[in-house]
Design a protein around this motif. Structure first.
Motif, PDB file in Angstrom:
ATOM      1  N   SER A   1       0.840  -1.184   0.000  1.00  0.00           N
ATOM      2  CA  SER A   1       0.000   0.000   0.000  1.00  0.00           C
ATOM      3  C   SER A   1       0.880   1.241   0.000  1.00  0.00           C
ATOM      4  O   SER A   1       2.044   1.190   0.363  1.00  0.00           O
ATOM      5  N   ARG A   2       0.270   2.357  -0.382  1.00  0.00           N
ATOM      6  CA  ARG A   2       0.984   3.633  -0.429  1.00  0.00           C
ATOM      7  C   ARG A   2       0.181   4.658   0.355  1.00  0.00           C
ATOM      8  O   ARG A   2      -1.024   4.827   0.134  1.00  0.00           O
ATOM      9  N   GLU A   3       0.848   5.332   1.295  1.00  0.00           N
ATOM     10  CA  GLU A   3       0.155   6.348   2.085  1.00  0.00           C
ATOM     11  C   GLU A   3      -0.075   7.588   1.232  1.00  0.00           C
ATOM     12  O   GLU A   3       0.851   8.150   0.661  1.00  0.00           O
TER      13      GLU A   3
ATOM     14  N   LYS B   1      -7.162  -6.229  -5.567  1.00  0.00           N
ATOM     15  CA  LYS B   1      -6.755  -7.636  -5.491  1.00  0.00           C
ATOM     16  C   LYS B   1      -5.896  -7.893  -4.257  1.00  0.00           C
ATOM     17  O   LYS B   1      -6.074  -8.883  -3.558  1.00  0.00           O
ATOM     18  N   LYS B   2      -4.981  -6.980  -3.951  1.00  0.00           N
ATOM     19  CA  LYS B   2      -4.119  -7.112  -2.776  1.00  0.00           C
ATOM     20  C   LYS B   2      -4.959  -7.073  -1.501  1.00  0.00           C
ATOM     21  O   LYS B   2      -4.739  -7.858  -0.573  1.00  0.00           O
ATOM     22  N   GLY B   3      -5.939  -6.191  -1.459  1.00  0.00           N
ATOM     23  CA  GLY B   3      -6.817  -6.110  -0.293  1.00  0.00           C
ATOM     24  C   GLY B   3      -7.573  -7.409  -0.069  1.00  0.00           C
ATOM     25  O   GLY B   3      -7.691  -7.894   1.053  1.00  0.00           O
TER      26      GLY B   3
ATOM     27  N   ARG C   1     -10.018  -7.427   8.086  1.00  0.00           N
ATOM     28  CA  ARG C   1     -11.444  -7.686   7.837  1.00  0.00           C
ATOM     29  C   ARG C   1     -11.892  -6.797   6.679  1.00  0.00           C
ATOM     30  O   ARG C   1     -11.284  -5.761   6.408  1.00  0.00           O
ATOM     31  N   THR C   2     -12.980  -7.176   6.049  1.00  0.00           N
ATOM     32  CA  THR C   2     -13.499  -6.340   4.962  1.00  0.00           C
ATOM     33  C   THR C   2     -13.863  -4.950   5.482  1.00  0.00           C
ATOM     34  O   THR C   2     -13.753  -3.971   4.752  1.00  0.00           O
ATOM     35  N   THR C   3     -14.271  -4.852   6.733  1.00  0.00           N
ATOM     36  CA  THR C   3     -14.637  -3.553   7.304  1.00  0.00           C
ATOM     37  C   THR C   3     -13.427  -2.669   7.581  1.00  0.00           C
ATOM     38  O   THR C   3     -13.584  -1.503   7.931  1.00  0.00           O
ATOM     39  N   ASP C   4     -12.220  -3.210   7.426  1.00  0.00           N
ATOM     40  CA  ASP C   4     -11.007  -2.397   7.576  1.00  0.00           C
ATOM     41  C   ASP C   4     -10.742  -1.552   6.337  1.00  0.00           C
ATOM     42  O   ASP C   4      -9.880  -0.685   6.349  1.00  0.00           O
ATOM     43  N   PHE C   5     -11.485  -1.808   5.265  1.00  0.00           N
ATOM     44  CA  PHE C   5     -11.259  -1.136   3.992  1.00  0.00           C
ATOM     45  C   PHE C   5     -12.456  -0.274   3.627  1.00  0.00           C
ATOM     46  O   PHE C   5     -13.582  -0.554   3.993  1.00  0.00           O
TER      47      PHE C   5
END
Length: 98
Positions: free
Chosen positions: A1-3, A14-16, A26-30
């Motif tokens: 990831s890139r800040e 795809k990475k997520g 978790r999906t809720t982290d995104f």
């Protein structure tokens, strides 16, 4: 990831998914944000100079993330009821930074 800004990162979808499948998140982290904006040469600067289209604000990235997450929950409920016009989200976010 890139800040992108403090606390906000850009990651390939795809990475997520891979991170979620491995149990590292978790999906809720995104938060998935999709859209497109484009301007011709000088158009954005002209709109900024005019002062009637954009509002510049300095806001903690955590405030933006919190507001977007809350709005996402509200949007899910509204679309299930068939009530969203698509503009309410932006009005809510604009009010939070105004």
């Amino acid at each position: 990831s890139r800040e992108i800004i403090r606390g906000v990162y850009l990651m390939d979808f795809k990475k997520g998914r891979e991170i979620v499948k491995r149990g590292e998140a978790r999906t809720t982290d995104f938060l998935l944000i999709v859209g497109y904006c484009g301007w011709g040469p000088g158009q954005l600067q002209s709109e900024l100079d005019r002062g009637d289209t954009w509002k510049m604000a300095s806001v903690d990235s955590q405030v933006i993330i919190r507001e977007l997450r809350e709005e996402a929950l509200e949007m899910r409920a509204m679309t299930q009821l068939g009530l969203d016009d698509g503009i309410a989200s932006w009005r809510h976010l604009y009010a939070a930074v105004d």
